[in-house]
Design a protein around this motif. Structure first.
Motif, mmCIF file in Angstrom:
data_model
loop_
_atom_site.group_PDB
_atom_site.id
_atom_site.type_symbol
_atom_site.label_atom_id
_atom_site.label_comp_id
_atom_site.label_asym_id
_atom_site.label_seq_id
_atom_site.Cartn_x
_atom_site.Cartn_y
_atom_site.Cartn_z
ATOM 1 N N ILE A 87 15.955 4.681 85.417
ATOM 2 C CA ILE A 87 14.983 6.558 85.021
ATOM 3 C C ILE A 87 14.956 4.562 82.813
ATOM 4 O O ILE A 87 16.637 4.593 82.854
ATOM 5 C CB ILE A 87 16.178 7.042 84.183
ATOM 6 C CG1 ILE A 87 15.759 7.831 85.775
ATOM 7 C CG2 ILE A 87 15.266 7.875 83.053
ATOM 8 C CD1 ILE A 87 14.245 7.766 86.089
ATOM 9 N N GLN A 129 9.101 11.939 87.207
ATOM 10 C CA GLN A 129 7.632 11.757 87.306
ATOM 11 C C GLN A 129 7.245 11.069 86.212
ATOM 12 O O GLN A 129 6.608 10.020 85.837
ATOM 13 C CB GLN A 129 7.190 12.811 86.850
ATOM 14 C CG GLN A 129 6.770 13.486 87.846
ATOM 15 C CD GLN A 129 5.359 14.735 88.070
ATOM 16 O OE1 GLN A 129 5.408 15.149 89.055
ATOM 17 N NE2 GLN A 129 5.777 15.086 87.315
ATOM 18 N N GLN A 130 8.287 11.020 84.502
ATOM 19 C CA GLN A 130 7.485 10.488 83.561
ATOM 20 C C GLN A 130 8.164 8.529 83.601
ATOM 21 O O GLN A 130 7.638 8.383 82.504
ATOM 22 C CB GLN A 130 8.629 11.221 82.001
ATOM 23 C CG GLN A 130 8.302 12.523 81.895
ATOM 24 C CD GLN A 130 6.366 12.247 81.331
ATOM 25 O OE1 GLN A 130 5.991 11.179 80.792
ATOM 26 N NE2 GLN A 130 5.707 12.725 81.986
ATOM 27 N N ALA A 153 11.263 7.940 79.554
ATOM 28 C CA ALA A 153 11.462 8.980 80.578
ATOM 29 C C ALA A 153 12.234 10.055 80.361
ATOM 30 O O ALA A 153 11.830 10.971 80.328
ATOM 31 C CB ALA A 153 11.331 8.053 81.587
ATOM 32 N N GLU A 169 12.150 16.972 87.945
ATOM 33 C CA GLU A 169 11.020 16.398 88.527
ATOM 34 C C GLU A 169 10.699 15.751 87.114
ATOM 35 O O GLU A 169 9.462 14.804 87.676
ATOM 36 C CB GLU A 169 10.203 17.748 88.851
ATOM 37 C CG GLU A 169 8.683 17.412 89.013
ATOM 38 C CD GLU A 169 8.251 18.743 89.323
ATOM 39 O OE1 GLU A 169 7.380 18.325 89.969
ATOM 40 O OE2 GLU A 169 8.476 19.909 88.879
ATOM 41 N N ALA A 170 10.861 16.157 86.085
ATOM 42 C CA ALA A 170 9.812 16.023 85.080
ATOM 43 C C ALA A 170 10.439 14.802 84.711
ATOM 44 O O ALA A 170 9.445 14.043 84.238
ATOM 45 C CB ALA A 170 9.542 16.792 83.757
ATOM 46 N N ILE A 171 11.693 14.079 84.500
ATOM 47 C CA ILE A 171 11.913 13.147 84.242
ATOM 48 C C ILE A 171 11.598 12.108 85.204
ATOM 49 O O ILE A 171 11.312 10.833 84.730
ATOM 50 C CB ILE A 171 13.321 12.762 84.256
ATOM 51 C CG1 ILE A 171 13.918 13.917 82.411
ATOM 52 C CG2 ILE A 171 14.473 11.799 83.830
ATOM 53 C CD1 ILE A 171 15.263 14.397 82.637
ATOM 54 N N GLY A 181 3.634 16.219 90.929
ATOM 55 C CA GLY A 181 3.497 17.277 89.898
ATOM 56 C C GLY A 181 1.872 18.934 90.395
ATOM 57 O O GLY A 181 2.003 19.149 89.358
ATOM 58 N N ASN A 226 10.647 12.274 77.031
ATOM 59 C CA ASN A 226 9.778 13.038 77.599
ATOM 60 C C ASN A 226 9.575 14.295 78.549
ATOM 61 O O ASN A 226 8.687 15.024 78.422
ATOM 62 C CB ASN A 226 8.811 11.595 78.193
ATOM 63 C CG ASN A 226 7.549 10.815 77.204
ATOM 64 O OD1 ASN A 226 8.402 11.156 75.905
ATOM 65 N ND2 ASN A 226 7.419 9.554 77.193
ATOM 66 N N GLY A 227 10.141 13.256 79.408
ATOM 67 C CA GLY A 227 10.814 14.817 80.625
ATOM 68 C C GLY A 227 10.924 15.786 79.839
ATOM 69 O O GLY A 227 10.782 17.131 80.670
ATOM 70 N N MET A 248 13.581 20.058 85.382
ATOM 71 C CA MET A 248 13.760 18.914 84.392
ATOM 72 C C MET A 248 14.110 17.186 85.501
ATOM 73 O O MET A 248 13.491 16.390 85.330
ATOM 74 C CB MET A 248 14.782 19.125 83.844
ATOM 75 C CG MET A 248 15.088 20.043 82.745
ATOM 76 S SD MET A 248 16.196 20.590 81.497
ATOM 77 C CE MET A 248 17.278 21.618 82.514
ATOM 78 N N VAL A 256 8.107 19.376 80.268
ATOM 79 C CA VAL A 256 9.520 20.265 81.381
ATOM 80 C C VAL A 256 8.814 21.455 81.162
ATOM 81 O O VAL A 256 8.776 22.272 80.092
ATOM 82 C CB VAL A 256 10.483 19.989 81.401
ATOM 83 C CG1 VAL A 256 11.849 20.907 80.406
ATOM 84 C CG2 VAL A 256 10.995 21.502 83.130
#
Length: 439
Positions: free
Chosen positions: A271, A65-66, A275, A61-63, A90, A278-279, A59, A283
């Motif tokens: 952030i 990256q977004q 983001a 990582e996903a946020i 990613g 979306n994250g 989670m 995820v």
């Protein structure tokens, strides 16, 4: 010995260096780390806990990256391929990218006998440090204080949950285990604790060293209903959030800790609310209450201790009615198998016990005997034994009706064995597609 030339050769070399697979001390790995001069320019998040570490890393990582950041991630263990342990922006790294970093660890060892985990951790840390990154996320392998990852001074530490696991190494109660987890905290830096009832030992250590302690229920809060949830921290709020794409009620605790960490680091890694949304929506993490489309319903979960198995049982119970539940089960012999079974056995109608490709594993026959001894089993409960997870799953698919449910759980090796060999008949395409995003 000739210098290894492939990743498999290097991994085999790592397995031969130390007499024990686990040797909890930082002395050897710290010496090699200093010789290698591994340093990070980007902010580092370190994640420890009994369960929820992989989900928290995914989670985060996903946020990030977004939000447009380039993120490096180290997690363990892997499900199918060793390369899954490291992701850059990613993308799972290629074996060839790792080779020069294994060579660098070997050159810096100077006779120090590193364990497999210590050697491979240093190689991946060097790769991450050599990459152009905006943030780094590191998952602790075992415990915290003496784990090889702890040679890095994290800018933000996250402790997810604390329960009994690896008691022979970490202690036989939550207070002892809490002290070990607290070893990843650093003076003056954010220390996020997602466990709603943390051990006193953890809080005491954080206050003794002057960490910026942030506790669930005190410094950050969650609330919501069946449609949405909200989060509030010290200075930021995220109302009206959709639930994370990772299934299971326990994921909300992990998500709350992630937002607390991002709030603590907002001056270095700003952030946006979009983001975050979306994250959480995008995820992915194979093997964590992963439901594979098709019939019969297939659930994959790496739950491998009583705490994780209790969460799995709760999530299964919330899925609705299935005429029968079939369980493919393989586990490590050093786990509290009886406690795991006591939590989930009432939900299972037929068991398919399997062997696993590691000396640490319990054999299938022993698992079957333990299941037979569990009180209050369903009346028609049956048990069979199989050589591998893939053979056990094939038997379960053969016996299951389309309306039934099949559960694969007990170890990363159990779920990984299914992912590695794919599924006979239905579901194989979904598993192979998901296997690339592993944490």
């Amino acid at each position: 010995m000739p210098t290894p030339t492939t990743l498999d050769d290097w991994l085999a070399h790592c397995e031969r260096l130390h007499l024990r697979s686990i040797d909890l001390t930082l002395e050897r790995v710290r010496r090699v780390h200093e010789r290698m001069a591994i340093r990070f320019d980007a902010p580092v998040f370190t994640v420890a806990g009994t369960n929820g570490k992989g989900s928290t890393c995914a989670m985060l990582e996903a946020i990030l990256q977004q939000a447009g950041y380039r993120v490096g991630v180290y997690t363990s263990p892997h499900l199918v391929r060793f390369e899954e342990r490291c992701r850059l922006a990613g993308r799972i790294v290629e074996a060839a990218e790792l080779l020069p970093h294994f060579e660098a660890v070997e050159a810096a060892r100077e006779g120090d006998a590193l364990t497999y985990f210590e050697f491979t951790t240093l190689a991946i840390l060097r790769l991450l440090a050599a990459s152009t990154l905006d943030a780094v996320v590191l998952e602790v392998g075992l415990g915290g204080r003496l784990d090889a990852v702890n040679v890095i001074d994290a800018d933000c530490s996250i402790i997810t949950s604390i329960d009994l696991d690896h008691v022979g190494l970490l202690g036989n109660d939550r207070e002892a285990i809490g002290r070990e987890k607290a070893g990843i905290l650093r003076a003056g830096r954010p220390a996020i604790v997602g466990d709603p009832v943390p051990p006193a030992s953890l809080i005491e250590h954080a206050r003794e060293i002057g960490a910026d302690l942030r506790l669930a229920g005190i410094d950050f809060h969650v609330g919501g209903d069946k449609q949405q949830w909200g989060w509030a921290g010290r200075a930021r709020r995220h109302p009206g959030l959709a639930y994370p794409a990772l299934r299971g009620a326990n994921q909300l605790l992990n998500a709350a800790g992630v937002l607390a960490a991002l709030e603590a680091m907002h001056t270095r890694l700003p952030i946006t609310a979009q983001a975050v949304r979306n994250g959480f929506a995008l995820v992915e993490l194979p093997g964590r209450f992963q439901i594979v489309p098709g019939t019969p319903t297939l659930v994959l979960d790496v739950a491998h201790n009583p705490h994780a198995t209790a969460a799995l049982a709760h999530n299964l119970d919330a899925m609705g009615f299935y005429p029968r539940t079939h369980a493919v089960f393989g586990a490590m012999a050093d786990k509290d198998i009886d406690a795991m079974l006591a939590r989930i056995a009432p939900l299972v109608d037929r068991w398919y016990c399997c062997g696993l490709p590691t000396a640490r594993a319990a054999n299938a026959e022993d698992l079957a005997r333990r299941i037979a001894a569990v009180p209050n089993l369903p009346i028609a409960s049956e048990t069979s034994t199989h050589a591998s997870p893939s053979e056990a799953l094939a038997a379960a698919l053969e016996a299951a009706d389309p309306a039934d449910r099949i559960l694969v759980f007990g170890s990363f090796f159990t779920v990984g064995g299914v992912l590695r060999h794919g599924l006979p008949k239905q579901g194989a395409k979904h598993l192979s597609a998901g296997a690339g995003r592993t944490a």
